[in-house]
Design a protein around this motif. Structure first.
Motif, PDB file in Angstrom:
ATOM      1  N   UNK A 114       0.811  -1.220   0.000  1.00  0.00           N
ATOM      2  CA  UNK A 114       0.000   0.000   0.000  1.00  0.00           C
ATOM      3  C   UNK A 114       0.851   1.279   0.000  1.00  0.00           C
ATOM      4  N   UNK A 115       2.147   1.128   0.218  1.00  0.00           N
ATOM      5  CA  UNK A 115       3.018   2.294   0.355  1.00  0.00           C
ATOM      6  C   UNK A 115       4.103   2.387  -0.722  1.00  0.00           C
ATOM      7  N   UNK A 120       0.027   5.594  -4.038  1.00  0.00           N
ATOM      8  CA  UNK A 120       0.254   4.957  -2.754  1.00  0.00           C
ATOM      9  C   UNK A 120      -0.134   5.839  -1.570  1.00  0.00           C
ATOM     10  N   UNK A 121      -0.417   5.181  -0.469  1.00  0.00           N
ATOM     11  CA  UNK A 121      -0.595   5.868   0.801  1.00  0.00           C
ATOM     12  C   UNK A 121       0.782   6.318   1.301  1.00  0.00           C
ATOM     13  N   UNK A 122       0.824   7.451   1.946  1.00  0.00           N
ATOM     14  CA  UNK A 122       2.061   7.898   2.559  1.00  0.00           C
ATOM     15  C   UNK A 122       2.270   7.165   3.880  1.00  0.00           C
ATOM     16  N   UNK A 123       3.489   6.733   4.178  1.00  0.00           N
ATOM     17  CA  UNK A 123       3.753   6.173   5.507  1.00  0.00           C
ATOM     18  C   UNK A 123       3.389   7.184   6.587  1.00  0.00           C
ATOM     19  N   UNK A 124       3.068   6.692   7.763  1.00  0.00           N
ATOM     20  CA  UNK A 124       2.639   7.571   8.852  1.00  0.00           C
ATOM     21  C   UNK A 124       3.594   8.742   9.069  1.00  0.00           C
ATOM     22  N   UNK A 125       4.894   8.476   9.027  1.00  0.00           N
ATOM     23  CA  UNK A 125       5.876   9.519   9.287  1.00  0.00           C
ATOM     24  C   UNK A 125       5.999  10.550   8.198  1.00  0.00           C
ATOM     25  N   UNK A 126       5.369  10.289   7.014  1.00  0.00           N
ATOM     26  CA  UNK A 126       5.474  11.214   5.882  1.00  0.00           C
ATOM     27  C   UNK A 126       4.191  11.992   5.624  1.00  0.00           C
ATOM     28  N   UNK A 127       3.122  11.693   6.348  1.00  0.00           N
ATOM     29  CA  UNK A 127       1.886  12.462   6.224  1.00  0.00           C
ATOM     30  C   UNK A 127       2.162  13.904   6.643  1.00  0.00           C
ATOM     31  N   UNK A 128       1.596  14.851   5.891  1.00  0.00           N
ATOM     32  CA  UNK A 128       1.855  16.259   6.215  1.00  0.00           C
ATOM     33  C   UNK A 128       0.608  17.099   5.965  1.00  0.00           C
TER      34      UNK A 128
END
Length: 274
Positions: A114-115, A120-128
């Motif tokens: 999924x990443x 793709x979804x952004x990894x949790x640490x890359x959400x902004x």
């Protein structure tokens, strides 16, 4: 937020909603008693509001999302029982992550497919956050979709500008739809095809496919997106069927070729594989 009666999937509920997203109303006394899903006393003049398709999630929709994710464990890689720590992401964003995004990210956490694909979804640490929108989905390096903090709606980015379409789908429907299409692309065997007959002319493709459900084949009814039906099997087959009354097609993926053959035979002459 306002408290009152509202309509969701032809049922009547009582709870909180964003009155700015109301698109209409219906008189509750004209509804069938089986559709009343609240113990709140109802007067003859009481109305239930309706909403734009793209709206802040209602309480029954959180239940729909959780039910979908539990069913999706049967045919794709998700894990709803993971213990995911959102504190670092929320500290970075300086806002709480919406409940629906937490449910989605709990399910897809540590599932690389999924990443890592183009969309793709952004990894949790890359959400902004950009322009008041929590950006969580990209195509390569270009932002595609996000959650508008103020309205709770799905926002889309086109030519570097964000917009919220009232007739668009909700944020959780976008997320589940992308999870399904990503999972389809990762199935070992895949087929595309054209639909024929009633699958094309119907105004409700999910209702048309309901007669093909049995102990082996099932519909993901909680997805609830007009013109799209999602079918799955106990053997992890997944099918995405689209129909708009003039054109219809099918994308299906499975673990083995014979599973696709059996599914095509089950639907009969209504589909033709390419």
């Amino acid at each position: 937020m306002k408290e009152g009666f509202y309509s969701h999937r032809n049922n009547i509920y009582y709870g909180s909603y964003d009155e700015k997203q109301v698109s209409g109303w219906s008189i509750i006394s004209l509804c069938k008693s089986v559709c009343i899903q609240t113990d709140r006393p109802i007067c003859k003049e009481d109305r239930a509001v309706q909403f734009w398709d793209n709206h802040r999630l209602l309480e029954p929709e959180y239940a729909d999302l959780q039910a979908m994710l539990l069913k999706m464990k049967l045919f794709l890689n998700v894990n709803t029982e993971q213990d995911v720590d959102f504190s670092m992401a929320e500290e970075k964003l300086n806002v709480p992550l919406p409940k629906e995004l937490k449910q989605i990210y709990t399910a897809i956490h540590n599932q690389a497919e999924y990443f890592t694909c183009a969309e793709h979804f952004l990894p949790l640490g890359e959400i902004y956050i950009e322009d008041g929108i929590i950006v969580f989905f990209k195509k390569k390096r270009t932002p595609i979709a996000g959650y508008d903090i103020e309205s709770g709606c799905l926002a889309r980015c086109y030519k570097k500008e964000w917009s919220i379409g009232q007739g668009d789908i909700c944020c959780y429907q976008f997320c589940v739809g992308r999870m399904l299409t990503i999972a389809l692309e990762h199935k070992p065997v895949k087929r595309k095809g054209r639909c024929k007959g009633k699958f094309v002319t119907t105004l409700n493709i999910e209702k048309e496919l309901a007669v093909f459900c049995n102990e082996h084949y099932h519909l993901l009814t909680e997805f609830n997106v007009y013109g799209i039906a999602v079918m799955y099997s106990d053997e992890k087959l997944l099918a995405w069927i689209r129909s708009n009354g003039f054109y219809a097609d099918i994308h299906a993926g499975a673990l083995q070729e014979e599973h696709l053959e059996a599914f095509g035979e089950h639907l009969g002459q209504q589909i033709t594989w390419k």
